[in-house]
Motif scaffolding. Structure first.
Motif, PDB file in Angstrom:
ATOM      1  N   PHE A   7      30.506 -51.103 -31.717  1.00 31.58           N
ATOM      2  CA  PHE A   7      31.386 -51.556 -30.642  1.00 31.58           C
ATOM      3  C   PHE A   7      31.387 -50.542 -29.498  1.00 31.58           C
ATOM      4  O   PHE A   7      31.230 -50.906 -28.323  1.00 31.58           O
ATOM      5  N   TRP A   8      31.581 -49.279 -29.838  1.00 32.45           N
ATOM      6  CA  TRP A   8      31.616 -48.244 -28.797  1.00 32.45           C
ATOM      7  C   TRP A   8      30.267 -48.144 -28.098  1.00 32.45           C
ATOM      8  O   TRP A   8      30.213 -47.911 -26.875  1.00 32.45           O
ATOM      9  N   ASN A   9      29.166 -48.329 -28.848  1.00 25.50           N
ATOM     10  CA  ASN A   9      27.848 -48.319 -28.212  1.00 25.50           C
ATOM     11  C   ASN A   9      27.774 -49.350 -27.090  1.00 25.50           C
ATOM     12  O   ASN A   9      27.229 -49.089 -26.009  1.00 25.50           O
ATOM     13  N   CYS A  46      34.238 -37.438 -27.181  1.00 33.60           N
ATOM     14  CA  CYS A  46      33.917 -36.904 -25.851  1.00 33.60           C
ATOM     15  C   CYS A  46      33.509 -37.980 -24.859  1.00 33.60           C
ATOM     16  O   CYS A  46      33.568 -37.763 -23.646  1.00 33.60           O
ATOM     17  N   GLY A  47      33.084 -39.137 -25.345  1.00 37.54           N
ATOM     18  CA  GLY A  47      32.717 -40.222 -24.435  1.00 37.54           C
ATOM     19  C   GLY A  47      31.633 -39.820 -23.462  1.00 37.54           C
ATOM     20  O   GLY A  47      30.565 -39.350 -23.854  1.00 37.54           O
ATOM     21  N   PRO A  69      26.436 -43.076 -30.815  1.00 39.74           N
ATOM     22  CA  PRO A  69      25.203 -42.477 -30.298  1.00 39.74           C
ATOM     23  C   PRO A  69      24.989 -42.795 -28.816  1.00 39.74           C
ATOM     24  O   PRO A  69      24.467 -41.966 -28.071  1.00 39.74           O
ATOM     25  N   SER A  70      25.408 -43.981 -28.389  1.00 41.44           N
ATOM     26  CA  SER A  70      25.248 -44.337 -26.981  1.00 41.44           C
ATOM     27  C   SER A  70      26.123 -43.466 -26.091  1.00 41.44           C
ATOM     28  O   SER A  70      25.727 -43.101 -24.980  1.00 41.44           O
ATOM     29  N   ALA A  71      27.322 -43.122 -26.574  1.00 44.68           N
ATOM     30  CA  ALA A  71      28.186 -42.225 -25.811  1.00 44.68           C
ATOM     31  C   ALA A  71      27.542 -40.851 -25.669  1.00 44.68           C
ATOM     32  O   ALA A  71      27.556 -40.254 -24.583  1.00 44.68           O
ATOM     33  N   VAL A  72      26.991 -40.342 -26.759  1.00 51.07           N
ATOM     34  CA  VAL A  72      26.352 -39.024 -26.731  1.00 51.07           C
ATOM     35  C   VAL A  72      25.148 -39.030 -25.785  1.00 51.07           C
ATOM     36  O   VAL A  72      24.943 -38.078 -25.014  1.00 51.07           O
ATOM     37  N   ALA A  73      24.370 -40.111 -25.804  1.00 49.82           N
ATOM     38  CA  ALA A  73      23.229 -40.218 -24.884  1.00 49.82           C
ATOM     39  C   ALA A  73      23.711 -40.297 -23.444  1.00 49.82           C
ATOM     40  O   ALA A  73      23.144 -39.659 -22.542  1.00 49.82           O
ATOM     41  N   GLU A  90      27.037 -33.902 -29.855  1.00 54.07           N
ATOM     42  CA  GLU A  90      26.534 -34.343 -31.151  1.00 54.07           C
ATOM     43  C   GLU A  90      27.228 -35.637 -31.565  1.00 54.07           C
ATOM     44  O   GLU A  90      28.384 -35.878 -31.195  1.00 54.07           O
ATOM     45  N   VAL A  91      26.524 -36.442 -32.342  1.00 61.65           N
ATOM     46  CA  VAL A  91      27.146 -37.590 -32.977  1.00 61.65           C
ATOM     47  C   VAL A  91      27.898 -37.103 -34.210  1.00 61.65           C
ATOM     48  O   VAL A  91      27.336 -36.383 -35.039  1.00 61.65           O
ATOM     49  N   ALA A  92      29.185 -37.448 -34.303  1.00 60.91           N
ATOM     50  CA  ALA A  92      29.981 -37.024 -35.454  1.00 60.91           C
ATOM     51  C   ALA A  92      31.122 -38.011 -35.662  1.00 60.91           C
ATOM     52  O   ALA A  92      31.691 -38.542 -34.699  1.00 60.91           O
ATOM     53  N   ASP A  93      31.449 -38.242 -36.921  1.00 62.11           N
ATOM     54  CA  ASP A  93      32.554 -39.120 -37.310  1.00 62.11           C
ATOM     55  C   ASP A  93      33.774 -38.255 -37.576  1.00 62.11           C
ATOM     56  O   ASP A  93      33.895 -37.636 -38.628  1.00 62.11           O
ATOM     57  N   MET A  94      34.705 -38.231 -36.640  1.00 60.72           N
ATOM     58  CA  MET A  94      35.864 -37.352 -36.761  1.00 60.72           C
ATOM     59  C   MET A  94      36.841 -37.789 -37.851  1.00 60.72           C
ATOM     60  O   MET A  94      37.684 -37.003 -38.270  1.00 60.72           O
ATOM     61  N   VAL A  95      36.751 -39.004 -38.302  1.00 62.47           N
ATOM     62  CA  VAL A  95      37.603 -39.451 -39.408  1.00 62.47           C
ATOM     63  C   VAL A  95      37.085 -38.903 -40.733  1.00 62.47           C
ATOM     64  O   VAL A  95      37.857 -38.594 -41.638  1.00 62.47           O
ATOM     65  N   ARG A  96      35.798 -38.735 -40.841  1.00 64.30           N
ATOM     66  CA  ARG A  96      35.158 -38.307 -42.094  1.00 64.30           C
ATOM     67  C   ARG A  96      35.296 -36.812 -42.358  1.00 64.30           C
ATOM     68  O   ARG A  96      35.317 -36.377 -43.524  1.00 64.30           O
ATOM     69  N   VAL A  97      35.407 -36.026 -41.322  1.00 63.41           N
ATOM     70  CA  VAL A  97      35.305 -34.562 -41.431  1.00 63.41           C
ATOM     71  C   VAL A  97      36.262 -33.972 -42.458  1.00 63.41           C
ATOM     72  O   VAL A  97      35.885 -33.116 -43.269  1.00 63.41           O
TER      73      VAL A  97
END
Length: 220
Positions: A7-9, A46-47, A69-73, A90-97
């Motif tokens: 969705f965010w992509n 970071c968007g 990944p699209s946001a990071v690109a 970097e691509v990272a899942d902040m919920v998983r950390v």
């Protein structure tokens, strides 16, 4: 309003993200100007990378991360266009950390975390919201600072708007809420927001300024 990376992509691939305004949020710029950001800095969600770019340009050791990944690109292209190619994303899942020590170790610890409009997307997901808060606690050094800018429910606006109570109740164990005050958040009207309150004042350039909360929270 928790969504998948896909969705965010889409909103970055189509450039319809309402929060992409081509510059950092004024409230975050003010924090830096006041000397409230220091040490190693994390920009979660970071968007388009505006805050990472600004802080990198001003000499900070900062990392921007996003689930998309699209946001990071997008952020990488944005940094290059603005003449700050050293900005790191970097691509990272902040919920998983918070539940994955190895994943957390890869990112490391941070003295300052600047959350601009990520926390509020977990409005309707208390379990995921709690997991995100745990991740912030995992990544923030003891004594470190979290700055939180989130859309407020005190007036009509757009996006997921939260109460000050939600902030207070989410940051209890292991945190000290040092300051919570009204602020403003800048956005833009795009096709991703098909309906807006009639009371929303839209500037000639399509931008709006809506109610927000700005919190300073200390990690115990």
């Amino acid at each position: 309003m928790t969504q998948t990376a896909e969705f965010w992509n889409t909103v970055y691939d189509n450039d319809t993200a309402p929060w992409v305004i081509g510059e950092p949020q004024p409230a975050i710029v003010a924090l830096e100007r006041e000397g409230r950001i220091g040490g190693r800095v994390l920009d979660p969600g970071c968007g388009a990378g505006e805050h990472t770019i600004m802080l990198t340009e001003r000499g900070y050791d900062v990392l921007g991360v996003d689930l998309s990944p699209s946001a990071v690109a997008y952020a990488g292209r944005n940094a290059a266009e603005k003449g700050v190619p050293t900005a790191r994303f970097e691509v990272a899942d902040m919920v998983r950390v918070g539940a994955d020590p190895e994943y957390a170790a890869r990112l490391g610890l941070f003295d300052t975390i600047v959350d601009s409009a990520l926390f509020h997307v977990f409005l309707d997901d208390p379990e995921i919201r709690a997991a995100y808060v745990r991740s912030l606690h995992t990544l923030c050094k003891p004594g470190g600072t979290l700055h939180l800018l989130a859309l407020s429910d005190v007036e009509p606006g757009f996006g997921p708007r939260i109460s000050d109570t939600m902030i207070r109740e989410s940051f209890t164990d292991g945190w000290e809420l040092e300051e919570l005050s009204p602020a403003r958040y800048s956005g833009r009207i795009t096709e991703a927001l098909p309906e807006q309150p009639e009371s929303l004042q839209v500037a000639a350039d399509g931008t709006v300024r809506v109610a927000a909360w700005l919190a300073r929270i200390r990690r115990g």
